[in-house]
Design a protein around this motif. Sequence first.
Motif, mmCIF file in Angstrom:
data_model
loop_
_atom_site.group_PDB
_atom_site.id
_atom_site.type_symbol
_atom_site.label_atom_id
_atom_site.label_comp_id
_atom_site.label_asym_id
_atom_site.label_seq_id
_atom_site.Cartn_x
_atom_site.Cartn_y
_atom_site.Cartn_z
ATOM 1 N N LYS A 280 21.908 60.425 17.585
ATOM 2 C CA LYS A 280 22.684 59.359 16.949
ATOM 3 C C LYS A 280 21.883 58.052 16.925
ATOM 4 N N GLU A 281 21.286 57.712 18.062
ATOM 5 C CA GLU A 281 20.495 56.482 18.159
ATOM 6 C C GLU A 281 19.318 56.518 17.186
ATOM 7 N N ARG A 282 18.634 57.637 17.134
ATOM 8 C CA ARG A 282 17.467 57.769 16.253
ATOM 9 C C ARG A 282 17.886 57.729 14.783
ATOM 10 N N GLN A 283 19.014 58.378 14.469
ATOM 11 C CA GLN A 283 19.527 58.390 13.099
ATOM 12 C C GLN A 283 19.833 56.968 12.628
ATOM 13 N N GLU A 284 20.502 56.189 13.499
ATOM 14 C CA GLU A 284 20.838 54.814 13.143
ATOM 15 C C GLU A 284 19.577 53.986 12.918
ATOM 16 N N LYS A 285 18.578 54.187 13.774
ATOM 17 C CA LYS A 285 17.332 53.446 13.643
ATOM 18 C C LYS A 285 16.616 53.819 12.339
ATOM 19 N N LEU A 286 16.591 55.092 12.012
ATOM 20 C CA LEU A 286 15.951 55.531 10.767
ATOM 21 C C LEU A 286 16.677 54.973 9.546
ATOM 22 N N GLU A 287 18.005 55.001 9.580
ATOM 23 C CA GLU A 287 18.770 54.457 8.466
ATOM 24 C C GLU A 287 18.484 52.971 8.283
ATOM 25 N N GLU A 288 18.374 52.259 9.406
ATOM 26 C CA GLU A 288 18.062 50.832 9.354
ATOM 27 C C GLU A 288 16.670 50.599 8.760
ATOM 28 N N GLU A 289 15.721 51.422 9.182
ATOM 29 C CA GLU A 289 14.349 51.278 8.688
ATOM 30 C C GLU A 289 14.243 51.629 7.205
ATOM 31 N N LEU A 290 15.031 52.578 6.755
ATOM 32 C CA LEU A 290 14.937 53.053 5.381
ATOM 33 C C LEU A 290 15.809 52.275 4.404
ATOM 34 N N THR A 291 16.705 51.440 4.918
ATOM 35 C CA THR A 291 17.568 50.655 4.049
ATOM 36 C C THR A 291 16.784 49.464 3.516
ATOM 37 N N PRO A 292 16.706 49.328 2.205
ATOM 38 C CA PRO A 292 15.956 48.193 1.656
ATOM 39 C C PRO A 292 16.648 46.876 1.997
ATOM 40 N N PRO A 293 15.874 45.832 2.207
ATOM 41 C CA PRO A 293 16.478 44.545 2.535
ATOM 42 C C PRO A 293 17.324 44.040 1.363
ATOM 43 N N GLN A 294 18.392 43.356 1.698
ATOM 44 C CA GLN A 294 19.256 42.786 0.672
ATOM 45 C C GLN A 294 18.588 41.543 0.108
ATOM 46 N N ARG A 295 18.478 41.503 -1.191
ATOM 47 C CA ARG A 295 17.861 40.341 -1.836
ATOM 48 C C ARG A 295 18.927 39.285 -2.059
ATOM 49 N N GLU A 296 18.516 38.082 -1.875
ATOM 50 C CA GLU A 296 19.405 36.947 -2.062
ATOM 51 C C GLU A 296 19.555 36.655 -3.561
ATOM 52 N N THR A 297 20.780 36.473 -4.008
ATOM 53 C CA THR A 297 20.995 36.183 -5.423
ATOM 54 C C THR A 297 20.646 34.731 -5.720
ATOM 55 N N THR A 298 20.467 34.436 -6.989
ATOM 56 C CA THR A 298 20.181 33.065 -7.416
ATOM 57 C C THR A 298 21.335 32.159 -7.029
ATOM 58 N N GLU A 299 22.535 32.674 -7.148
ATOM 59 C CA GLU A 299 23.724 31.884 -6.771
ATOM 60 C C GLU A 299 23.700 31.533 -5.287
ATOM 61 N N ASP A 300 23.329 32.497 -4.444
ATOM 62 C CA ASP A 300 23.227 32.238 -2.999
ATOM 63 C C ASP A 300 22.141 31.200 -2.719
ATOM 64 N N GLN A 301 21.006 31.345 -3.387
ATOM 65 C CA GLN A 301 19.921 30.393 -3.189
ATOM 66 C C GLN A 301 20.345 28.985 -3.600
ATOM 67 N N PHE A 302 21.046 28.862 -4.718
ATOM 68 C CA PHE A 302 21.512 27.567 -5.183
ATOM 69 C C PHE A 302 22.518 26.969 -4.200
ATOM 70 N N SER A 303 23.426 27.809 -3.711
ATOM 71 C CA SER A 303 24.417 27.328 -2.737
ATOM 72 C C SER A 303 23.738 26.780 -1.483
ATOM 73 N N LYS A 304 22.737 27.498 -0.994
ATOM 74 C CA LYS A 304 22.003 27.028 0.189
ATOM 75 C C LYS A 304 21.295 25.710 -0.103
ATOM 76 N N TRP A 305 20.706 25.601 -1.284
ATOM 77 C CA TRP A 305 20.013 24.372 -1.640
ATOM 78 C C TRP A 305 20.998 23.211 -1.692
ATOM 79 N N VAL A 306 22.163 23.421 -2.294
ATOM 80 C CA VAL A 306 23.170 22.358 -2.379
ATOM 81 C C VAL A 306 23.611 21.949 -0.978
ATOM 82 N N GLU A 307 23.854 22.920 -0.119
ATOM 83 C CA GLU A 307 24.292 22.606 1.247
ATOM 84 C C GLU A 307 23.234 21.826 2.010
ATOM 85 N N SER A 308 21.958 22.154 1.785
ATOM 86 C CA SER A 308 20.905 21.438 2.509
ATOM 87 C C SER A 308 20.656 20.055 1.897
ATOM 88 N N ALA A 309 20.759 19.951 0.581
ATOM 89 C CA ALA A 309 20.514 18.678 -0.089
ATOM 90 C C ALA A 309 21.686 17.713 0.091
#
Length: 86
Positions: free
Chosen positions: A45-74
Amino acid sequence: MQRYSELEEIKRRISKETGVPVELLDGENEEENRSRALAIAAFKKERQEKLEEELTPPQRETTEDQFSKWVESAYPSNEGFRKLFS
């Protein structure tokens, strides 16, 4: 011979309960086989979870998310942003 068939039946039952192949159970009694099966299942179970984590592609941030972060920081308080677009 009877002891052997009883032990094989115990191994088959434990294998069915835990999902661990009967071939990996080599204990001399039910307690040893169950302990081994649970350890193997936990490792699997532990190894399966680790493999799934390693094989899952990273979630890309959307343009909307990036803009929201920029607005919050600015405009941390959002006051300046509201003034710009009011």
